[in-house]
Design an enzyme around this catalytic site. Structure first.
Site, mmCIF file in Angstrom:
data_model
loop_
_atom_site.group_PDB
_atom_site.id
_atom_site.type_symbol
_atom_site.label_atom_id
_atom_site.label_comp_id
_atom_site.label_asym_id
_atom_site.label_seq_id
_atom_site.Cartn_x
_atom_site.Cartn_y
_atom_site.Cartn_z
ATOM 1 N N CYS A 160 6.359 25.247 35.210
ATOM 2 C CA CYS A 160 5.377 24.231 35.113
ATOM 3 C C CYS A 160 5.619 22.842 35.666
ATOM 4 O O CYS A 160 5.289 21.906 35.879
ATOM 5 C CB CYS A 160 5.393 24.116 33.499
ATOM 6 N N LYS A 182 15.847 17.020 21.308
ATOM 7 C CA LYS A 182 14.567 17.602 20.825
ATOM 8 C C LYS A 182 14.917 18.367 19.515
ATOM 9 O O LYS A 182 13.771 18.126 18.495
ATOM 10 C CB LYS A 182 14.042 18.713 21.759
ATOM 11 N N GLN A 222 3.287 14.582 27.213
ATOM 12 C CA GLN A 222 1.795 15.068 27.551
ATOM 13 C C GLN A 222 1.309 16.458 26.766
ATOM 14 O O GLN A 222 0.124 16.629 26.489
ATOM 15 C CB GLN A 222 1.578 15.131 29.195
ATOM 16 N N ARG A 223 2.233 17.081 26.194
ATOM 17 C CA ARG A 223 1.871 18.515 25.676
ATOM 18 C C ARG A 223 2.943 18.849 24.402
ATOM 19 O O ARG A 223 2.608 19.534 23.595
ATOM 20 C CB ARG A 223 1.988 19.526 26.622
ATOM 21 N N SER A 276 8.048 12.602 30.330
ATOM 22 C CA SER A 276 7.253 13.631 30.957
ATOM 23 C C SER A 276 6.952 14.995 29.904
ATOM 24 O O SER A 276 6.050 15.867 30.135
ATOM 25 C CB SER A 276 7.849 14.362 32.290
ATOM 26 N N ASP A 281 10.484 28.780 29.546
ATOM 27 C CA ASP A 281 9.622 28.569 30.676
ATOM 28 C C ASP A 281 10.323 29.094 31.896
ATOM 29 O O ASP A 281 10.136 28.601 33.034
ATOM 30 C CB ASP A 281 9.634 27.025 30.777
ATOM 31 N N ASN A 282 11.236 30.062 31.819
ATOM 32 C CA ASN A 282 11.696 30.534 33.012
ATOM 33 C C ASN A 282 12.076 31.916 32.909
ATOM 34 O O ASN A 282 12.097 32.606 31.781
ATOM 35 C CB ASN A 282 13.280 29.846 33.323
ATOM 36 N N CYS A 331 10.389 18.040 49.663
ATOM 37 C CA CYS A 331 9.302 18.416 48.451
ATOM 38 C C CYS A 331 9.939 17.480 47.518
ATOM 39 O O CYS A 331 10.341 16.423 47.624
ATOM 40 C CB CYS A 331 9.350 19.843 48.257
#
Lengths: 138, 498
Positions: free
Chosen positions: B300, B198, B184-185, B181, B242-243, B456
């Site tokens: 995100c 990573k 994509q970016r 996932s 991202d947080n 959810c």
């Protein structure tokens, strides 16, 4: 270079007070005296357009005012002082790039609104660097 | 007879202590050339290495600055008086000054930034021919040390462009593993890298782009314990997190250490960028003193992000980083840039340093790093207090328990509170879709007598839906713990995950 340069107590206090008043912006002003002794200061407006938190500029008209005031006070223009808000009292590359020869440059560090270290600097003749001078024999 | 030139105090040692001397010339340029021939010591102080008058040297003819006349071509009459009048300038070091200073301290030779090899000169030639960068700027880039927080969406373009631009030391902090996932970016990583750390794939990619630079990998989750030590050797920190807890942590550590924070953030189609924590500029807390309540702003992973968006925002962060290093242009300090990719519009908000800011204000109350998870209202998952657990038992159901009860034939009403496009990807058979935002106006479609399981993606949104339903009188509501992801992991692995 007069070594050490003597700074009268009132002059010392005035420089520190000026730095604290303008904090977090830089202050600047002229040093007036008789060659080896600073007896008076002339506080000048910081006219920089590059952000007064890290730059100061004494424009030509204020420079002329400083020379006139020095003559009126019966002394000569010995140099300039400025503050480094939240930064050590050491000259920056920008200070070096804009320095005049034979002038005394006094820098006062003002940390969190409180004046601290005060240092003295002279431009080396070949403009390559500043040399630290002695203030009041320290 | 010559023209009279008034000499300012600092230059009189070069004119035999005279405050006025005479020189000949029909223009200011000729006059000064004659002056510096007669008094050679003046030259280095009036002119720079390129033979131009220094910016702080002002020449007046009578009472007029020659910048507003014809500059050095200004004609001179015998009766004119020419004055050399100083401007006096200086100031505290900027980031670019600090890098140059450090390079001088640690350089092999005194007074020198690192030099460039012939290979480097060839590699960086498109930089070198621009006056704003030039040899000096490229050597500053080589001397610079930049730390990239995260090797993800923002970290990818930031690290790749900074490596290509020749930033001499590039540090990366990350602890994650490449996932499908991400691809994509996160263009640092490719399909064969899935499952690798990573940092490993980032190092390979960056070394392929530029083997001349040094890549330093920090395999760690950034924390209040390690942040100051990690940041200390670097000149600039680039925030690609991202947080919220990490964002506040990066900001506070940058303010405490006096290091600029090249900030960027992304969500769906919108990006933000600024430069925080410089000496004269605001910090992230001047803009947002307090974090939003937990769960209010989706990440995100929950809300999605356009793959190319971190490319745009990361490139802005890399641009600002390079500008700080070379000291060129107008930095994004005190300005907050907002990019809307759908409308293709940039907006800019003015930011001011808040004198009451708890971190960078005049009387800071936060002077060391704190517990940022707690600050952002996020409580650690383990260990859970026993009392809370017993309450949870009554309000939650696990995927395995749900499966067992469905198999037993229990009549359970499953309500999926995700968005329709998520429902298209995967779902629990027989569930009813009511997106979280619609629950307040559609809850009357549900029967309070039924036993209801809300669900959810991961359990956060359904937790809110469950709270809401209880607040309007539903008593038999269970939240599916871990959401559909746990359901797929533990019950139905045939369905795709996102």
């Amino acid at each position: 270079m007069p070594d050490p340069l003597i700074v009268d107590q009132e002059v010392d206090r005035a420089i520190r007070r000026h730095g604290e008043e303008t904090y977090p912006h830089e202050c600047c002003g002229a040093l007036v005296g008789d060659g080896r002794r600073v007896t008076a200061v002339v506080a000048l407006p910081n006219t920089t357009e590059e952000g007064p938190r890290r730059r100061f500029l004494v424009r030509p008209s204020d420079y002329q005012l400083a020379e006139r005031r020095a003559t009126e006070l019966g002394g000569e223009l010995l140099g300039f002082y400025h503050s480094h808000p939240d930064h050590p009292a050491r000259p920056s590359q920008f200070d070096l790039d804009h320095a005049w020869p034979t002038f005394a440059y006094i820098i006062v560090a003002v940390a969190a609104g409180q004046a601290g270290d005060m240092t003295l600097w002279w431009l080396r003749e070949d403009r390559s660097t500043f040399e630290e001078g002695r203030l009041n024999g320290n | 007879m010559g023209t009279r030139i008034l000499i300012p105090t600092p230059l009189r040692p070069y004119t035999d202590k005279k405050d006025a001397v005479e020189a000949d010339g029909k223009t200011v340029g000729e006059l000064l050339a004659d002056l510096t021939t007669k008094h050679a010591g003046l030259k280095a102080h009036l002119y720079n290495d390129q033979g131009k008058l220094r910016s702080f040297v002002n020449i007046y003819v009578n009472d007029e600055d020659i910048r507003y006349l014809q500059k050095e071509q200004t004609p001179i009459n015998a009766s004119d008086t020419v004055s050399i009048i100083p401007s006096v300038a200086g100031g505290a070091p900027t980031t670019a000054d600090a890098i140059a200073e450090r390079a001088r301290l640690h350089g092999a030779r005194a007074d020198e930034l690192p030099s460039l090899t012939n290979d480097e000169i060839k590699r960086y030639s498109r930089h070198l021919i621009m006056p704003e960068v030039g040899m000096d700027g490229q050597r500053r880039l080589k001397a610079a040390k930049v730390l990239c927080i995260g090797a993800g969406g923002l970290g990818s373009p930031v690290a790749m462009y900074l490596a290509a631009a020749g930033v001499g030391t590039l540090g990366i902090v990350d602890f994650d593993v490449v996932d499908f996932s991400n691809l994509q970016r996160q263009i640092l990583h490719g399909t064969p890298d899935v499952g690798r750390p990573k940092l490993a794939s980032a190092k390979d990619r960056l070394e392929a782009i530029n083997p001349e630079i040094s890549i330093v990998t920090h395999n760690a989750a950034l924390s209040s314990e390690n942040a100051l030590d990690l940041f200390a050797p670097y000149d600039i920190i680039v925030d690609g997190t991202d947080n919220f807890p990490t964002r506040y942590l990066v900001n506070d550590a940058c303010v405490i250490l006096g290091k600029p924070n090249a900030y960027g953030s992304i969500f769906r189609f919108e990006g933000q960028a600024s430069v925080f924590a410089t000496k004269d500029g605001p910090c992230y807390r001047c803009l947002y003193p307090e974090p939003p309540p937990p769960g209010l702003v989706p990440s995100c992973a929950e809300g999605g992000v356009l793959g190319v968006l971190p490319g745009v925002v990361g490139c802005i962060q890399a641009t600002e980083t390079i500008k700080l290093i070379i000291g060129a242009g107008e930095p994004l300090i005190g300005r907050f840039l907002i990019f809307d990719a759908l409308r293709m519009k940039f907006r800019e908000l003015k930011l001011r340093k808040d004198p009451d800011c708890p971190v960078c204000g005049t009387h800071p109350t936060v002077t060391k790093l704190i517990d940022y998870e707690q600050f952002c209202g996020i409580h650690p998952a383990e260990p859970e207090p026993v009392t809370v657990k017993s309450v949870n038992d009554a309000t939650e159901i696990t995927a395995v328990e749900l499966k067992q009860r469905l198999d037993r034939g229990d009549a359970l009403k499953i309500v999926d509170v995700r968005e329709p496009n998520e429902y298209q990807i995967n779902r629990i058979a027989g569930s009813t879709l009511i997106p979280l935002g619609d629950v307040p106006k559609r809850y009357n479609e549900l029967d309070p007598a039924d036993e209801i399981v809300v669900q959810c993606k991961s359990g956060v949104r359904s937790g809110k839906a469950a709270d809401f339903l209880r607040s309007v009188g539903f008593t038999r509501v269970l939240n599916l713990k871990g959401g559909i992801i746990d359901w797929i992991d533990k019950v139905d692995p045939s369905q795709p995950k996102y």
